[in-house]
Design an enzyme around this catalytic site. Sequence first.
Site, PDB file in Angstrom:
ATOM      1  N   GLU A 202       0.846  -1.199   0.000  1.00 18.19           N
ATOM      2  CA  GLU A 202       0.000   0.000   0.000  1.00 18.19           C
ATOM      3  C   GLU A 202       0.877   1.243   0.000  1.00 18.19           C
ATOM      4  O   GLU A 202       1.762   1.383   0.835  1.00 18.19           O
ATOM      5  CB  GLU A 202      -0.917  -0.015   1.222  1.00 18.19           C
ATOM      6  CG  GLU A 202      -1.704   1.261   1.454  1.00 18.19           C
ATOM      7  CD  GLU A 202      -2.551   1.678   0.249  1.00 18.19           C
ATOM      8  OE1 GLU A 202      -2.401   2.837  -0.191  1.00 18.19           O
ATOM      9  OE2 GLU A 202      -3.337   0.855  -0.242  1.00 18.19           O
ATOM     10  N   HIS A 442     -31.684  -7.856  22.591  1.00 18.98           N
ATOM     11  CA  HIS A 442     -30.638  -8.685  23.197  1.00 18.98           C
ATOM     12  C   HIS A 442     -30.994 -10.156  23.006  1.00 18.98           C
ATOM     13  O   HIS A 442     -32.153 -10.528  23.115  1.00 18.98           O
ATOM     14  CB  HIS A 442     -30.557  -8.381  24.706  1.00 18.98           C
ATOM     15  CG  HIS A 442     -29.635  -9.298  25.450  1.00 18.98           C
ATOM     16  ND1 HIS A 442     -28.265  -9.130  25.458  1.00 18.98           N
ATOM     17  CD2 HIS A 442     -29.891 -10.404  26.196  1.00 18.98           C
ATOM     18  CE1 HIS A 442     -27.714 -10.086  26.191  1.00 18.98           C
ATOM     19  NE2 HIS A 442     -28.685 -10.875  26.663  1.00 18.98           N
TER      20      HIS A 442
END
Length: 463
Positions: A202, A442
């Site tokens: 990169e 949840h």
Amino acid sequence: MAQNFDMVVIGAGPGGYVAAIRGAQLGLKVACIEREHLGGICLNWGCIPTKALLRSAEVFHLMERAKDFGLSADKVGFDLDKVVERSRGVAKQLTGGIGHLFKKNKVTTIMGEAKLLAPGKISVKTDKGSEEITAKNIVLATGARARELPGLEPDGKLVWNYKHALKPPHMPKKLLVIGSGAIGIEFASFFNTLGADTTVVEVMDRVLPVEDAEISAFAKKQFVKQGMKIMEKAAVKKLDRQGAKVTAHVEAGGKTEKLEFDTVISAVGIVGNVENLGLEELGVKIDRTHVVTDEYCRTGIEGLYAIGDVAGAPWLAHKASHEGVMVAELIAGGKPHAVKPSSIAGCTYCHPQVASVGMTEAKAKEAGHEVKVGRFPFVGNGKAIALGEPEGMIKTVFDAKTGELLGAHMVGAEVTELIQGYVIGRQLETTEQDLMETVFPHPTLSEMMHESVLDAHGRAIHF
């Protein structure tokens, strides 16, 4: 006589085909011109087939970890040809669906190559010859293609672009990926998971350089843990191709190192498909291979619009589709809202996944905001632990004075699905108070989104 339409779309990718269908839904007489494949790069050579490949890699990875879940899977292996065959089948199924949708919505499909002759006038070269079409409104949705750098040009054998990587002639043993944007890092993740010795080079100072620096650093740590070699602030200057080997000349820190590979994937960006369309003759303004437009995708030429990748960043299919809808509604006389690039999510489907929307922490500070930042790790979430995916984090950035959600950044399992919650929050101009008062179900991964917001005020419960 020339066929006449209310709206002609040039290109049938995720921007073009959506624009054509929406225009037809609104009562316009619509044609869509496509030179190669319905669905464009996204469905044929991009978003969809790559995700099919990555799903195979994900299942392979899970099978290798079977014992972690109390299961046994002996002699785990893969057949690359079968993996690719499945990927191509998924793409074919979806592109066939577009043809059906065009018929259903009475969109005229014209397979051929288009060129603008004058405002409202198009010449189309088909396998039967040339014909002229007229339309009060024309939408350019010609997309983009892989950028090729001198000396790094793909040959399909040793050096690949994304098309070659989707139908690989062989399984890489030692792979070099040039560029760590979404395309590069997804292919690196896929081949690395299947066993390739993978190196990523990169040129910027970090992998996934458009992402928040903290998220990039976390992702890099996971990639390295998986066996990837990451070279940052480095550039491939030359490739020597000899027999079945490629020698890459990699420059970093003022020194050049020669590294040998059997396969190279070049993923160094894209260029817009603006050539041979007659744009220059019409006076259309082009900046670095992309058509310049205003916020409503107007080019400045009466009745001519440009959407998607050909119109510039962010280069994302969902941005193109939304622009297509907006332009169709505008042409039909509606008053749509302009697409806001800052509220469009970016998703990268590597392992772990990465997703974000809005400003990074650094960009928010650069823009003059006093910020409050919240973070929450996957390891503090019950669902993540139950899934066997405890590596990840969610980060939220708020304006300290107004409570505006400036940005959200995630790395970990299924974050490409989670990010839409924050996208909706930005679209509705949600504040941190609204998010804190929202009840999240949840046990879910989405609870971490709530906890990250709470953490911005020092109120996180579970970590």
